[in-house]
Design a protein around this motif. Sequence first.
Motif, PDB file in Angstrom:
ATOM      1  N   LYS A 282       0.843  -1.190   0.000  1.00 14.51           N
ATOM      2  CA  LYS A 282       0.000   0.000   0.000  1.00 14.51           C
ATOM      3  C   LYS A 282       0.883   1.246   0.000  1.00 14.51           C
ATOM      4  O   LYS A 282       1.831   1.357   0.782  1.00 14.51           O
ATOM      5  CB  LYS A 282      -0.906   0.007   1.226  1.00 14.51           C
ATOM      6  CG  LYS A 282      -1.895   1.167   1.235  1.00 14.51           C
ATOM      7  CD  LYS A 282      -2.862   1.065   2.402  1.00 14.51           C
ATOM      8  CE  LYS A 282      -3.875   2.202   2.378  1.00 14.51           C
ATOM      9  NZ  LYS A 282      -4.843   2.117   3.498  1.00 14.51           N
ATOM     10  N   GLY A 283       0.590   2.176  -0.903  1.00 16.80           N
ATOM     11  CA  GLY A 283       1.346   3.416  -0.976  1.00 16.80           C
ATOM     12  C   GLY A 283       2.620   3.333  -1.786  1.00 16.80           C
ATOM     13  O   GLY A 283       3.370   4.309  -1.877  1.00 16.80           O
ATOM     14  N   SER A 284       2.878   2.186  -2.408  1.00 16.08           N
ATOM     15  CA  SER A 284       4.114   2.018  -3.174  1.00 16.08           C
ATOM     16  C   SER A 284       3.932   2.457  -4.624  1.00 16.08           C
ATOM     17  O   SER A 284       2.818   2.698  -5.090  1.00 16.08           O
ATOM     18  CB  SER A 284       4.560   0.551  -3.138  1.00 16.08           C
ATOM     19  OG  SER A 284       3.617  -0.279  -3.807  1.00 16.08           O
ATOM     20  N   ILE A 285       5.055   2.561  -5.319  1.00  8.78           N
ATOM     21  CA  ILE A 285       5.015   2.858  -6.743  1.00  8.78           C
ATOM     22  C   ILE A 285       5.930   1.877  -7.466  1.00  8.78           C
ATOM     23  O   ILE A 285       7.033   1.578  -7.007  1.00  8.78           O
ATOM     24  CB  ILE A 285       5.423   4.316  -7.056  1.00  8.78           C
ATOM     25  CG1 ILE A 285       5.299   4.600  -8.554  1.00  8.78           C
ATOM     26  CG2 ILE A 285       6.831   4.632  -6.555  1.00  8.78           C
ATOM     27  CD1 ILE A 285       5.426   6.063  -8.921  1.00  8.78           C
ATOM     28  N   ILE A 286       5.438   1.356  -8.576  1.00  6.17           N
ATOM     29  CA  ILE A 286       6.210   0.456  -9.433  1.00  6.17           C
ATOM     30  C   ILE A 286       6.665   1.273 -10.634  1.00  6.17           C
ATOM     31  O   ILE A 286       5.852   1.845 -11.359  1.00  6.17           O
ATOM     32  CB  ILE A 286       5.351  -0.727  -9.906  1.00  6.17           C
ATOM     33  CG1 ILE A 286       4.852  -1.546  -8.710  1.00  6.17           C
ATOM     34  CG2 ILE A 286       6.132  -1.607 -10.881  1.00  6.17           C
ATOM     35  CD1 ILE A 286       3.702  -2.484  -9.040  1.00  6.17           C
ATOM     36  N   ILE A 287       7.980   1.361 -10.841  1.00  5.97           N
ATOM     37  CA  ILE A 287       8.506   2.090 -11.994  1.00  5.97           C
ATOM     38  C   ILE A 287       8.946   1.054 -13.018  1.00  5.97           C
ATOM     39  O   ILE A 287       9.891   0.294 -12.795  1.00  5.97           O
ATOM     40  CB  ILE A 287       9.679   3.015 -11.619  1.00  5.97           C
ATOM     41  CG1 ILE A 287       9.183   4.162 -10.716  1.00  5.97           C
ATOM     42  CG2 ILE A 287      10.303   3.621 -12.862  1.00  5.97           C
ATOM     43  CD1 ILE A 287       9.380   3.941  -9.252  1.00  5.97           C
ATOM     44  N   LEU A 288       8.214   1.008 -14.109  1.00  3.75           N
ATOM     45  CA  LEU A 288       8.429   0.000 -15.145  1.00  3.75           C
ATOM     46  C   LEU A 288       9.179   0.613 -16.321  1.00  3.75           C
ATOM     47  O   LEU A 288       8.644   1.454 -17.039  1.00  3.75           O
ATOM     48  CB  LEU A 288       7.071  -0.562 -15.600  1.00  3.75           C
ATOM     49  CG  LEU A 288       7.033  -1.395 -16.877  1.00  3.75           C
ATOM     50  CD1 LEU A 288       7.945  -2.613 -16.774  1.00  3.75           C
ATOM     51  CD2 LEU A 288       5.598  -1.825 -17.184  1.00  3.75           C
ATOM     52  N   CYS A 289      10.415   0.198 -16.503  1.00  2.45           N
ATOM     53  CA  CYS A 289      11.198   0.633 -17.661  1.00  2.45           C
ATOM     54  C   CYS A 289      11.012  -0.427 -18.742  1.00  2.45           C
ATOM     55  O   CYS A 289      11.605  -1.510 -18.678  1.00  2.45           O
ATOM     56  CB  CYS A 289      12.669   0.783 -17.290  1.00  2.45           C
ATOM     57  SG  CYS A 289      12.953   2.029 -16.013  1.00  2.45           S
ATOM     58  N   SER A 290      10.159  -0.113 -19.708  1.00  2.00           N
ATOM     59  CA  SER A 290       9.712  -1.122 -20.670  1.00  2.00           C
ATOM     60  C   SER A 290      10.486  -1.072 -21.969  1.00  2.00           C
ATOM     61  O   SER A 290      10.995  -0.028 -22.372  1.00  2.00           O
ATOM     62  CB  SER A 290       8.219  -0.927 -20.959  1.00  2.00           C
ATOM     63  OG  SER A 290       7.765  -1.872 -21.897  1.00  2.00           O
ATOM     64  N   ASP A 291      10.537  -2.217 -22.640  1.00  2.00           N
ATOM     65  CA  ASP A 291      11.205  -2.272 -23.934  1.00  2.00           C
ATOM     66  C   ASP A 291      10.194  -2.354 -25.074  1.00  2.00           C
ATOM     67  O   ASP A 291      10.316  -1.661 -26.064  1.00  2.00           O
ATOM     68  CB  ASP A 291      12.202  -3.438 -23.894  1.00  2.00           C
ATOM     69  CG  ASP A 291      11.989  -4.520 -24.921  1.00  2.00           C
ATOM     70  OD1 ASP A 291      12.579  -4.400 -25.975  1.00  2.00           O
ATOM     71  OD2 ASP A 291      11.303  -5.489 -24.653  1.00  2.00           O
ATOM     72  N   VAL A 292       9.133  -3.118 -24.923  1.00  2.40           N
ATOM     73  CA  VAL A 292       8.055  -3.144 -25.926  1.00  2.40           C
ATOM     74  C   VAL A 292       6.865  -2.412 -25.311  1.00  2.40           C
ATOM     75  O   VAL A 292       5.984  -3.010 -24.684  1.00  2.40           O
ATOM     76  CB  VAL A 292       7.690  -4.593 -26.321  1.00  2.40           C
ATOM     77  CG1 VAL A 292       6.648  -4.584 -27.439  1.00  2.40           C
ATOM     78  CG2 VAL A 292       8.930  -5.353 -26.773  1.00  2.40           C
TER      79      VAL A 292
END
Length: 342
Positions: A282-292
């Motif tokens: 709860k309260g977190s952030i997912i930082i997704l560095c994507s390629d496609v």
Amino acid sequence: GVGFKHCDVGIVTKVAADHLGLKGIHTIEQLAKVKGVIPETVLPDGYAILNADDDLVYSMRKSVECNTAIFSMDENSPRIKAMQKRDGLSAVYENGFITICRGEWKMRVVKAVNVPLTYGGKATFMIQNILPAVLMGYVRGFTLEDMKTSLETFIPSASQTPGRLNMFHFKEFDILLDYAHNPAGMRALQQFTNNLEATKKVGIIAGIGDRRTEDNNQIGAIAAEMFDEIIIRADKHLRGKTEEELIAMVEEGIKMTDPNKKITVIPSEEKAIKHAVKTAEKGSIIILCSDVVPEALDLVKKLKEEEATKLYEFTKDDIPNLRKDDENGVHTEAELFLSKEK
């Protein structure tokens, strides 16, 4: 090369140590010569718009045969001051404003915090990118008011700016998707995420197959500074290396910075995203560095839709002014009133 012979405006924002080791380009100075082709194609009455905060970019003014305009995040930059004294054209970030300068005369376009692309002024690299954009608009005849309106109404989103700071708000956590895929991109993303409040920051990252070992090490090292927990995935397009090689390079970089950083290896991007969502605090952030990017966006949007379906079940009770009449089925308040009048 480029797909045209001449242009009216050529912009160079920076030269970073990316793509080195490819096609005979081994130094950042060589890369600068390649990027310098863009301003060199500008017609004599056009404008080369150059970053005064980058030495290699600023030097490109010496090889152009057109007008030059420069921009800087520092209004007191000696280069900006020199351009102003020559009655030249520049753009600066000053006192919170995106500002165009004709000589020493200031024309404030908009407050940066009011530009959605800057996320309330938190994304400083976006502010820097807007400076040459307003210069381009100005030399092409756009009014200050039109530029202000455009900047204030252009919303960063998966549809408008896919892969560029796409934020998704879930009930308990957020996901930020971005195409950062090199050390310079990661540094810029770091400046932004450092300004975000979160109980935990989880990064999903990968190494790049056609980059040098030191570049992939650096991606890992920067990620170790940025995130509380890291999930290493593999790109769909490996570009000449194996999954194992790329994962090892990134992991080495992480451990050089923080040997105790929590690392999870999940080669599949889809599985990595689902794992991060399933375990999100709860309260977190997912930082997704994507390629496609399109595939990642589709998955995140699907997960968002699934959550919304569970949380916000729609029934007829949710329809405004709708109620049941004993024998005649469902009617609006207006219909019931009219039936009584009859």
